[in-house]
Design a protein around this motif. Sequence first.
Motif, mmCIF file in Angstrom:
data_model
loop_
_atom_site.group_PDB
_atom_site.id
_atom_site.type_symbol
_atom_site.label_atom_id
_atom_site.label_comp_id
_atom_site.label_asym_id
_atom_site.label_seq_id
_atom_site.Cartn_x
_atom_site.Cartn_y
_atom_site.Cartn_z
ATOM 1 N N ARG A 104 0.906 -1.281 -0.507
ATOM 2 C CA ARG A 104 0.122 0.236 -0.322
ATOM 3 C C ARG A 104 0.483 1.058 -0.308
ATOM 4 N NH1 ARG A 104 -4.209 1.137 -1.337
ATOM 5 N NH2 ARG A 104 -4.998 2.204 0.258
ATOM 6 N N HIS A 126 -7.837 -1.257 8.975
ATOM 7 C CA HIS A 126 -7.898 -2.053 7.888
ATOM 8 C C HIS A 126 -8.066 -3.869 8.393
ATOM 9 C CE1 HIS A 126 -6.970 1.741 5.783
ATOM 10 N NE2 HIS A 126 -7.579 1.471 5.369
ATOM 11 N N LYS A 287 -7.743 2.690 -11.273
ATOM 12 C CA LYS A 287 -8.320 2.516 -9.991
ATOM 13 C C LYS A 287 -9.405 2.113 -10.074
ATOM 14 C CE LYS A 287 -7.151 2.879 -5.666
ATOM 15 N NZ LYS A 287 -6.628 1.819 -4.876
ATOM 16 N N SER A 289 -12.908 1.966 -6.996
ATOM 17 C CA SER A 289 -13.044 2.347 -5.685
ATOM 18 C C SER A 289 -14.600 1.249 -4.983
ATOM 19 C CB SER A 289 -13.712 4.119 -5.422
ATOM 20 O OG SER A 289 -12.535 4.357 -5.100
ATOM 21 N N ARG A 291 -17.907 1.451 -2.493
ATOM 22 C CA ARG A 291 -18.699 1.746 -1.864
ATOM 23 C C ARG A 291 -20.558 1.100 -2.008
ATOM 24 N NH1 ARG A 291 -14.844 3.771 -0.993
ATOM 25 N NH2 ARG A 291 -14.440 5.730 -0.398
ATOM 26 N N GLY A 309 -8.807 -4.917 -1.793
ATOM 27 C CA GLY A 309 -9.242 -4.893 -0.295
ATOM 28 C C GLY A 309 -9.650 -3.602 0.578
ATOM 29 N N HIS A 311 -12.326 -1.700 3.233
ATOM 30 C CA HIS A 311 -13.837 -1.989 4.824
ATOM 31 C C HIS A 311 -14.790 -2.791 4.048
ATOM 32 C CE1 HIS A 311 -11.134 0.336 7.242
ATOM 33 N NE2 HIS A 311 -11.263 0.882 5.861
ATOM 34 N N ALA A 315 -14.136 0.326 -0.287
ATOM 35 C CA ALA A 315 -12.787 -0.779 -0.411
ATOM 36 C C ALA A 315 -12.816 -0.155 -1.436
ATOM 37 C CB ALA A 315 -13.471 -1.720 -0.756
ATOM 38 N N GLY A 316 -11.153 -0.401 -2.181
ATOM 39 C CA GLY A 316 -10.591 -0.385 -3.144
ATOM 40 C C GLY A 316 -9.890 -1.575 -4.060
HETATM 41 P P1 5GP Z 1 -10.770 4.991 -1.948
HETATM 42 O O1 5GP Z 1 -11.955 4.175 -2.007
HETATM 43 O O2 5GP Z 1 -11.192 6.100 -0.441
HETATM 44 O O3 5GP Z 1 -9.952 5.006 -1.976
HETATM 45 O O4 5GP Z 1 -10.877 3.626 -0.583
HETATM 46 C C1 5GP Z 1 -11.393 2.873 0.316
HETATM 47 C C2 5GP Z 1 -11.088 2.156 0.780
HETATM 48 O O5 5GP Z 1 -10.038 0.553 0.422
HETATM 49 C C3 5GP Z 1 -9.839 2.268 2.014
HETATM 50 O O6 5GP Z 1 -10.156 1.789 3.672
HETATM 51 C C4 5GP Z 1 -8.226 2.573 1.690
HETATM 52 O O7 5GP Z 1 -7.454 1.856 2.240
HETATM 53 C C5 5GP Z 1 -8.828 0.777 0.477
HETATM 54 N N1 5GP Z 1 -8.310 0.529 -0.484
HETATM 55 C C6 5GP Z 1 -7.942 1.307 -2.131
HETATM 56 N N2 5GP Z 1 -7.813 0.846 -2.547
HETATM 57 C C7 5GP Z 1 -7.365 -0.412 -2.030
HETATM 58 C C8 5GP Z 1 -6.796 -1.433 -3.415
HETATM 59 O O8 5GP Z 1 -5.930 -0.909 -3.875
HETATM 60 N N3 5GP Z 1 -5.811 -2.119 -2.282
HETATM 61 C C9 5GP Z 1 -6.831 -2.590 -0.620
HETATM 62 N N4 5GP Z 1 -5.668 -3.634 -0.160
HETATM 63 N N5 5GP Z 1 -7.167 -1.551 -0.274
HETATM 64 C C10 5GP Z 1 -7.754 -0.992 -0.754
#
Ligand code: 5GP
Length: 341
Positions: A104, A126, A287, A289, A291, A309, A311, A315-316
């Motif tokens: 990460r 996480h 990328k 994302s 929800r 991965g 929450h 997640a993402g």
């Molecule tokens: P966001 O959508 O705001 O980038 O990420 C949402 C949540 O998913 C955050 O808690 C972030 O740490 C987790 N996350 C985002 N991208 C990734 C990824 O590529 N791998 C993993 N394992 N977690 C991710």
Amino acid sequence: MIQNYFRGDQVTIFAKWLRWAKNFVILTHISPDGDAIGSSLAMAGYLKNKGKNVKVVVPNDFPDYYLVAGGAENIIVFSETKQYIDLISKTDVIVCLDFNETGRVGSSLQYYLINSPSNKIMIDHHLNPQPFCDITLSVPSASSTCELVYNFICAMGDFQLIDLSIAQALFMGLMTDTGCFAYNCSNPDIYIIVNELLKLGVDRDRIYRAVNYCYSKDRMQLMGRALQNLKMYRNGNVSLMVLSDKELQKFNYHAGDSEGFVNLPLQISGVKMSVFIREDCELNQIKFSARSVGSVPCNQFMSQFFHGGGHLNAAGGELRCSLEQAISIFENAIKEWNFEF
Ligand code: 5GP
Ligand code: MN
């Protein structure tokens, strides 16, 4: 009194490190969000108040609205120069905040993190932490790493060292990771913490406005474009928004401009999971994302199909392929995913 997450030996080990260690480096995840920056600044402030030399290092740039917490202008954006490599390799302690697997921090920083002989501590919320730290403080039920940093400072018996700048940083992360106290914040302790932070003088309105009312015209119009691209799947239970690099460039995209877009389709009646795909030419990846609401496990969807991965409800993930391929992989995945909405 709030519940103490950190009792016993792990806090004692860190207290021992504090007796001899002088130099601390704080690391957080790539594309740092408000919780990553907030928890890093708060921990830096705490360790400085303990008389330590502290540097905060981030893998890449972050939106400048996080400067509202104060001190973010001193954050180092990592690059593979001798000075920064030495910083990671020769520090006494590395504090890993808001991430729990070395990947990460991005591939170049990951190498130096893994190979650094320094003592390492992780404080994170996480699921499924990787065992790469000497001390792993992992509380997936926590709202944010900022909540954990507050809890940690209290567990160290140092509540009185929380000054206004630490309080502002903690408030910023608590606010951003809960969507301004909209989700992930049913634990009453969070409001006891907020109460303490406000008593320390945090200007809630100023931080709220700086982080949320900071759109440029371009960013607002980019949001409009993303919404126009909206598509629905699985009988309206799932939505997808896509932004190509060409579209991002048209609206002069800056880091953080698409922050929060993924939440918008959840306002549509019936949508239980929203996915947002962004073509990221800077990191040469696609990328993802996601929800979700209630018991819909968007982290499972991200880990099963997109190397990701996170929450249950946020997640993402990421893919290395063309945008067209990514959309097609998503469309197959959403058909194949055996979750019953
Ligand atoms: P966001 O959508 O705001 O980038 O990420 C949402 C949540 O998913 C955050 O808690 C972030 O740490 C987790 N996350 C985002 N991208 C990734 C990824 O590529 N791998 C993993 N394992 N977690 C991710
Ligand atoms: Mn977080």
